[in-house]
Design a protein around this motif. Structure first.
Motif, PDB file in Angstrom:
ATOM      1  N   MET A  37       0.835  -1.195   0.000  1.00 43.24           N
ATOM      2  CA  MET A  37       0.000   0.000   0.000  1.00 43.24           C
ATOM      3  C   MET A  37       0.872   1.248   0.000  1.00 43.24           C
ATOM      4  SD  MET A  37      -3.344  -0.622   2.349  1.00 43.24           S
ATOM      5  CE  MET A  37      -4.100   0.854   1.719  1.00 43.24           C
ATOM      6  N   ASP A  38       0.311   2.326  -0.504  1.00 45.64           N
ATOM      7  CA  ASP A  38       1.011   3.603  -0.559  1.00 45.64           C
ATOM      8  C   ASP A  38       1.152   4.191   0.852  1.00 45.64           C
ATOM      9  OD1 ASP A  38       2.174   5.891  -1.764  1.00 45.64           O
ATOM     10  OD2 ASP A  38       0.245   6.930  -1.584  1.00 45.64           O
ATOM     11  N   GLU A  39       2.314   4.752   1.151  1.00 51.61           N
ATOM     12  CA  GLU A  39       2.567   5.287   2.494  1.00 51.61           C
ATOM     13  C   GLU A  39       1.633   6.440   2.831  1.00 51.61           C
ATOM     14  OE1 GLU A  39       6.572   5.998   3.851  1.00 51.61           O
ATOM     15  OE2 GLU A  39       7.336   4.708   2.259  1.00 51.61           O
ATOM     16  N   ASN A  40       1.361   7.307   1.866  1.00 51.02           N
ATOM     17  CA  ASN A  40       0.479   8.451   2.128  1.00 51.02           C
ATOM     18  C   ASN A  40      -0.936   7.996   2.429  1.00 51.02           C
ATOM     19  OD1 ASN A  40       2.570  10.241   1.674  1.00 51.02           O
ATOM     20  ND2 ASN A  40       2.176  10.306  -0.528  1.00 51.02           N
ATOM     21  N   THR A  41      -1.393   6.980   1.729  1.00 51.86           N
ATOM     22  CA  THR A  41      -2.737   6.447   1.973  1.00 51.86           C
ATOM     23  C   THR A  41      -2.833   5.849   3.367  1.00 51.86           C
ATOM     24  OG1 THR A  41      -2.892   5.896  -0.371  1.00 51.86           O
ATOM     25  CG2 THR A  41      -4.503   4.885   1.089  1.00 51.86           C
ATOM     26  N   VAL A  42      -1.824   5.093   3.754  1.00 49.14           N
ATOM     27  CA  VAL A  42      -1.822   4.453   5.070  1.00 49.14           C
ATOM     28  C   VAL A  42      -1.741   5.505   6.177  1.00 49.14           C
ATOM     29  CG1 VAL A  42      -0.554   2.888   6.581  1.00 49.14           C
ATOM     30  CG2 VAL A  42      -0.848   2.316   4.182  1.00 49.14           C
ATOM     31  N   ALA A  43      -0.974   6.563   5.957  1.00 48.17           N
ATOM     32  CA  ALA A  43      -0.821   7.604   6.973  1.00 48.17           C
ATOM     33  C   ALA A  43      -2.140   8.315   7.263  1.00 48.17           C
ATOM     34  CB  ALA A  43       0.230   8.612   6.526  1.00 48.17           C
ATOM     35  N   LYS A  44      -3.009   8.399   6.272  1.00 47.71           N
ATOM     36  CA  LYS A  44      -4.288   9.089   6.446  1.00 47.71           C
ATOM     37  C   LYS A  44      -5.366   8.204   7.064  1.00 47.71           C
ATOM     38  CE  LYS A  44      -3.450  12.145   2.553  1.00 47.71           C
ATOM     39  NZ  LYS A  44      -3.846  12.521   1.193  1.00 47.71           N
ATOM     40  N   MET A  45      -5.120   6.892   7.155  1.00 51.31           N
ATOM     41  CA  MET A  45      -6.128   5.968   7.665  1.00 51.31           C
ATOM     42  C   MET A  45      -6.187   5.994   9.190  1.00 51.31           C
ATOM     43  SD  MET A  45      -5.277   2.751   5.222  1.00 51.31           S
ATOM     44  CE  MET A  45      -6.636   1.756   5.752  1.00 51.31           C
ATOM     45  N   ASN A  46      -7.379   5.716   9.722  1.00 50.23           N
ATOM     46  CA  ASN A  46      -7.490   5.601  11.174  1.00 50.23           C
ATOM     47  C   ASN A  46      -7.201   4.154  11.591  1.00 50.23           C
ATOM     48  OD1 ASN A  46      -9.817   4.145  10.665  1.00 50.23           O
ATOM     49  ND2 ASN A  46     -11.203   5.807  11.228  1.00 50.23           N
ATOM     50  N   ALA A  47      -7.084   3.934  12.876  1.00 45.67           N
ATOM     51  CA  ALA A  47      -6.669   2.630  13.397  1.00 45.67           C
ATOM     52  C   ALA A  47      -7.665   1.526  13.053  1.00 45.67           C
ATOM     53  CB  ALA A  47      -6.483   2.719  14.907  1.00 45.67           C
ATOM     54  N   ARG A  48      -8.953   1.829  13.061  1.00 52.05           N
ATOM     55  CA  ARG A  48      -9.969   0.816  12.777  1.00 52.05           C
ATOM     56  C   ARG A  48      -9.873   0.349  11.326  1.00 52.05           C
ATOM     57  NH1 ARG A  48     -11.446  -3.108  15.012  1.00 52.05           N
ATOM     58  NH2 ARG A  48     -11.306  -1.812  16.854  1.00 52.05           N
ATOM     59  N   ALA A  58      -3.832 -11.152   2.318  1.00 55.68           N
ATOM     60  CA  ALA A  58      -3.638 -11.639   0.950  1.00 55.68           C
ATOM     61  C   ALA A  58      -4.467 -10.810  -0.031  1.00 55.68           C
ATOM     62  CB  ALA A  58      -4.014 -13.110   0.853  1.00 55.68           C
ATOM     63  N   LYS A  59      -5.652 -10.446   0.375  1.00 55.99           N
ATOM     64  CA  LYS A  59      -6.523  -9.639  -0.470  1.00 55.99           C
ATOM     65  C   LYS A  59      -5.926  -8.247  -0.682  1.00 55.99           C
ATOM     66  CE  LYS A  59     -11.296  -7.976  -0.663  1.00 55.99           C
ATOM     67  NZ  LYS A  59     -12.588  -7.936   0.043  1.00 55.99           N
ATOM     68  N   VAL A  60      -5.365  -7.674   0.366  1.00 55.68           N
ATOM     69  CA  VAL A  60      -4.750  -6.353   0.271  1.00 55.68           C
ATOM     70  C   VAL A  60      -3.548  -6.398  -0.666  1.00 55.68           C
ATOM     71  CG1 VAL A  60      -3.522  -4.555   1.561  1.00 55.68           C
ATOM     72  CG2 VAL A  60      -5.539  -5.640   2.551  1.00 55.68           C
ATOM     73  N   ALA A  61      -2.723  -7.414  -0.537  1.00 57.12           N
ATOM     74  CA  ALA A  61      -1.543  -7.545  -1.386  1.00 57.12           C
ATOM     75  C   ALA A  61      -1.950  -7.707  -2.843  1.00 57.12           C
ATOM     76  CB  ALA A  61      -0.698  -8.720  -0.930  1.00 57.12           C
ATOM     77  N   LYS A  62      -3.013  -8.473  -3.081  1.00 58.07           N
ATOM     78  CA  LYS A  62      -3.484  -8.702  -4.449  1.00 58.07           C
ATOM     79  C   LYS A  62      -4.007  -7.413  -5.063  1.00 58.07           C
ATOM     80  CE  LYS A  62      -6.734 -11.618  -7.008  1.00 58.07           C
ATOM     81  NZ  LYS A  62      -7.790 -12.634  -6.865  1.00 58.07           N
ATOM     82  N   GLU A  63      -4.771  -6.643  -4.293  1.00 60.88           N
ATOM     83  CA  GLU A  63      -5.315  -5.374  -4.800  1.00 60.88           C
ATOM     84  C   GLU A  63      -4.200  -4.358  -5.052  1.00 60.88           C
ATOM     85  OE1 GLU A  63      -8.214  -4.095  -1.980  1.00 60.88           O
ATOM     86  OE2 GLU A  63      -9.669  -5.635  -2.568  1.00 60.88           O
ATOM     87  N   CYS A  64      -3.205  -4.329  -4.205  1.00 61.96           N
ATOM     88  CA  CYS A  64      -2.086  -3.396  -4.380  1.00 61.96           C
ATOM     89  C   CYS A  64      -1.268  -3.760  -5.605  1.00 61.96           C
ATOM     90  CB  CYS A  64      -1.211  -3.365  -3.135  1.00 61.96           C
ATOM     91  SG  CYS A  64      -2.020  -2.652  -1.711  1.00 61.96           S
ATOM     92  N   ALA A  65      -1.075  -5.044  -5.830  1.00 56.09           N
ATOM     93  CA  ALA A  65      -0.323  -5.495  -7.007  1.00 56.09           C
ATOM     94  C   ALA A  65      -1.094  -5.146  -8.285  1.00 56.09           C
ATOM     95  CB  ALA A  65      -0.077  -6.990  -6.935  1.00 56.09           C
ATOM     96  N   ALA A  66      -2.405  -5.293  -8.265  1.00 51.11           N
ATOM     97  CA  ALA A  66      -3.229  -4.958  -9.420  1.00 51.11           C
ATOM     98  C   ALA A  66      -3.197  -3.462  -9.694  1.00 51.11           C
ATOM     99  CB  ALA A  66      -4.657  -5.438  -9.207  1.00 51.11           C
ATOM    100  N   ALA A  67      -3.183  -2.653  -8.625  1.00 50.23           N
ATOM    101  CA  ALA A  67      -3.152  -1.203  -8.787  1.00 50.23           C
ATOM    102  C   ALA A  67      -1.807  -0.749  -9.364  1.00 50.23           C
ATOM    103  CB  ALA A  67      -3.412  -0.521  -7.459  1.00 50.23           C
ATOM    104  N   GLN A  68      -0.737  -1.405  -8.994  1.00 44.27           N
ATOM    105  CA  GLN A  68       0.588  -1.036  -9.507  1.00 44.27           C
ATOM    106  C   GLN A  68       0.746  -1.449 -10.956  1.00 44.27           C
ATOM    107  OE1 GLN A  68       3.411  -2.749  -6.828  1.00 44.27           O
ATOM    108  NE2 GLN A  68       3.132  -1.154  -5.281  1.00 44.27           N
TER     109      GLN A  68
END
Length: 70
Positions: A37-48, A58-68
């Motif tokens: 995931m992008d660092e700026n996107t993660v920095a803006k997210m809340n803890a929940r 695994a789903k997050v990694a797959k979506e990030c790979a598809a976005a790249q």
């Protein structure tokens, strides 16, 4: 005989500290970044939101790979 505090185990148990909570949240954000995931996107997210995404890494990694790839 002991006092009430000594006999009541619930009142003497250790509590989670604020520093430990911040450390856990920082480590969880690092895990999302390592999944792609992008660092700026993660920095803006809340803890929940971070915890929700980490339930399915695994789903997050797959979506990030598809976005790249796009």
């Amino acid at each position: 005989m002991g006092t009430t505090i000594e006999r009541n185990k619930n009142r003497t148990r250790p509590r989670k500290g604020g520093g430990a909570k911040l450390r856990r949240q920082r480590d969880q954000k690092k895990r999302l970044i390592s999944l792609g995931m992008d660092e700026n996107t993660v920095a803006k997210m809340n803890a929940r939101d971070v915890l929700t995404l980490l339930k399915r890494p695994a789903k997050v990694a797959k979506e990030c790979a598809a976005a790249q790839d796009s």
